[in-house]
Motif scaffolding. Structure first.
Motif, PDB file in Angstrom:
ATOM      1  N   VAL A  69       0.851  -1.190   0.000  1.00  0.00           N
ATOM      2  CA  VAL A  69       0.000   0.000   0.000  1.00  0.00           C
ATOM      3  C   VAL A  69       0.886   1.240   0.000  1.00  0.00           C
ATOM      4  CG1 VAL A  69      -1.781   1.305   1.232  1.00  0.00           C
ATOM      5  CG2 VAL A  69      -1.842  -1.209   1.214  1.00  0.00           C
ATOM      6  N   GLY A  70       0.696   2.063  -1.029  1.00  0.00           N
ATOM      7  CA  GLY A  70       1.403   3.335  -1.119  1.00  0.00           C
ATOM      8  C   GLY A  70       0.460   4.470  -0.774  1.00  0.00           C
ATOM      9  N   VAL A  71       0.987   5.493  -0.091  1.00  0.00           N
ATOM     10  CA  VAL A  71       0.210   6.688   0.230  1.00  0.00           C
ATOM     11  C   VAL A  71       0.888   7.878  -0.446  1.00  0.00           C
ATOM     12  CG1 VAL A  71      -0.836   5.821   2.355  1.00  0.00           C
ATOM     13  CG2 VAL A  71       1.404   6.904   2.471  1.00  0.00           C
ATOM     14  N   LEU A  97       4.905  12.442  -6.704  1.00  0.00           N
ATOM     15  CA  LEU A  97       4.268  13.061  -5.538  1.00  0.00           C
ATOM     16  C   LEU A  97       5.017  12.673  -4.272  1.00  0.00           C
ATOM     17  CD1 LEU A  97       0.639  12.105  -6.540  1.00  0.00           C
ATOM     18  CD2 LEU A  97       1.506  14.448  -6.401  1.00  0.00           C
ATOM     19  N   PRO A  98       4.938  13.497  -3.222  1.00  0.00           N
ATOM     20  CA  PRO A  98       5.452  13.045  -1.922  1.00  0.00           C
ATOM     21  C   PRO A  98       4.689  11.775  -1.539  1.00  0.00           C
ATOM     22  CG  PRO A  98       4.975  15.397  -1.881  1.00  0.00           C
ATOM     23  CD  PRO A  98       4.422  14.861  -3.171  1.00  0.00           C
ATOM     24  N   ALA A  99       5.427  10.718  -1.230  1.00  0.00           N
ATOM     25  CA  ALA A  99       4.772   9.417  -1.060  1.00  0.00           C
ATOM     26  C   ALA A  99       5.640   8.478  -0.243  1.00  0.00           C
ATOM     27  CB  ALA A  99       4.484   8.799  -2.429  1.00  0.00           C
ATOM     28  N   GLY A 100       5.023   7.387   0.147  1.00  0.00           N
ATOM     29  CA  GLY A 100       5.742   6.332   0.843  1.00  0.00           C
ATOM     30  C   GLY A 100       4.849   5.127   1.001  1.00  0.00           C
ATOM     31  N   HIS A 101       5.356   4.135   1.705  1.00  0.00           N
ATOM     32  CA  HIS A 101       4.601   2.908   1.933  1.00  0.00           C
ATOM     33  C   HIS A 101       4.042   2.875   3.342  1.00  0.00           C
ATOM     34  CE1 HIS A 101       7.292   1.556  -1.414  1.00  0.00           C
ATOM     35  NE2 HIS A 101       6.102   1.229  -1.863  1.00  0.00           N
ATOM     36  N   GLU A 141      -0.017   0.745  11.210  1.00  0.00           N
ATOM     37  CA  GLU A 141      -0.537   2.104  11.088  1.00  0.00           C
ATOM     38  C   GLU A 141      -1.682   2.161  10.088  1.00  0.00           C
ATOM     39  OE1 GLU A 141       2.521   4.937   9.896  1.00  0.00           O
ATOM     40  OE2 GLU A 141       2.883   3.902   8.025  1.00  0.00           O
ATOM     41  N   SER A 142      -2.599   3.083  10.331  1.00  0.00           N
ATOM     42  CA  SER A 142      -3.711   3.295   9.404  1.00  0.00           C
ATOM     43  C   SER A 142      -3.196   4.059   8.189  1.00  0.00           C
ATOM     44  CB  SER A 142      -4.828   4.095  10.083  1.00  0.00           C
ATOM     45  OG  SER A 142      -4.434   5.459  10.223  1.00  0.00           O
ATOM     46  N   VAL A 143      -3.974   4.060   7.117  1.00  0.00           N
ATOM     47  CA  VAL A 143      -3.570   4.805   5.923  1.00  0.00           C
ATOM     48  C   VAL A 143      -3.472   6.302   6.218  1.00  0.00           C
ATOM     49  CG1 VAL A 143      -4.371   3.075   4.287  1.00  0.00           C
ATOM     50  CG2 VAL A 143      -5.932   4.888   4.990  1.00  0.00           C
ATOM     51  N   LEU A 144      -4.327   6.806   7.093  1.00  0.00           N
ATOM     52  CA  LEU A 144      -4.269   8.232   7.446  1.00  0.00           C
ATOM     53  C   LEU A 144      -3.013   8.537   8.249  1.00  0.00           C
ATOM     54  CD1 LEU A 144      -8.018   8.807   8.343  1.00  0.00           C
ATOM     55  CD2 LEU A 144      -6.831   9.476   6.238  1.00  0.00           C
ATOM     56  N   ARG A 175       2.462  10.689   8.527  1.00  0.00           N
ATOM     57  CA  ARG A 175       3.870  10.410   8.836  1.00  0.00           C
ATOM     58  C   ARG A 175       4.757  10.757   7.649  1.00  0.00           C
ATOM     59  NH1 ARG A 175       6.565   6.493   7.034  1.00  0.00           N
ATOM     60  NH2 ARG A 175       4.773   5.128   6.686  1.00  0.00           N
ATOM     61  N   GLU A 176       4.362  10.332   6.451  1.00  0.00           N
ATOM     62  CA  GLU A 176       5.166  10.611   5.263  1.00  0.00           C
ATOM     63  C   GLU A 176       5.286  12.116   5.001  1.00  0.00           C
ATOM     64  OE1 GLU A 176       7.114   8.780   3.482  1.00  0.00           O
ATOM     65  OE2 GLU A 176       6.509   6.774   4.113  1.00  0.00           O
TER      66      GLU A 176
END
Length: 166
Positions: free
Chosen positions: A27-29, A56-60, A65-68, A73-74
């Motif tokens: 899962v990427g955010v 985009l600013p992003a991470g895994h 942790e929840s997606v939010l 955090r990222e």
């Protein structure tokens, strides 16, 4: 006495039939910061994936942790800004099949209604430049699924699928 001695142990559970195991996805955010028709992107460097491309600013998402929470955090790690989870809105979901490694990835794209702090490059070892680009004039080279997602977001589509066989 062990409460699960052989007399009380359940019968062995049969292994699931082939192809019925639950799917595990990466899962990427991704943070979609918009300003007057422009989107905020960073140019990746010294990275195993998409080195030299805009993204985009992003991470895994990390375990536990929840997606939010992961998106907040990222944003802090990469940009030095604080975003409250309740200020994040999911604007797009992209189910991506990575052609490089065949891994299915769920990419979640969020906008922030508000944030505090000044945007700074907190990872200069992984990012050479940060700037806003017009949505109708995205830079090259850009991560392919990033451009796809931004086009879908602009068109108002909440979901897209990329890389999967038809």
């Amino acid at each position: 006495m062990n409460p699960l001695d052989d007399a009380h142990r359940p019968a062995a559970i049969a292994a699931p039939a082939s192809g019925t195991d639950p799917l595990t996805l990466v899962v990427g955010v991704h943070l979609v910061l918009l300003d007057n028709g422009a989107v905020f992107l960073g140019r990746r460097r010294n990275t195993a994936y998409a080195n030299g491309k805009w993204h985009l600013p992003a991470g895994h998402l990390e375990a536990g942790e929840s997606v939010l929470a992961g998106m907040a955090r990222e944003a802090e790690e990469e940009l030095g800004i604080t975003i409250r989870e309740e200020d994040l809105d999911l604007v797009h979901t992209l189910h991506h099949l990575d052609a490089d490694d065949g891994t299915g990835r769920l990419q979640l794209f969020f906008t922030a209604r508000a944030y505090t702090g000044k945007i700074t490059n907190r990872e200069p070892d992984k990012c050479t430049d940060l700037r806003f680009w017009p949505l109708d004039g995205l830079p090259e080279p850009i991560v392919g699924y990033t451009a796809d997602a931004l086009a879908q977001i602009t068109a108002g589509h909440p979901l897209s699928v990329v890389g999967w066989p038809a």
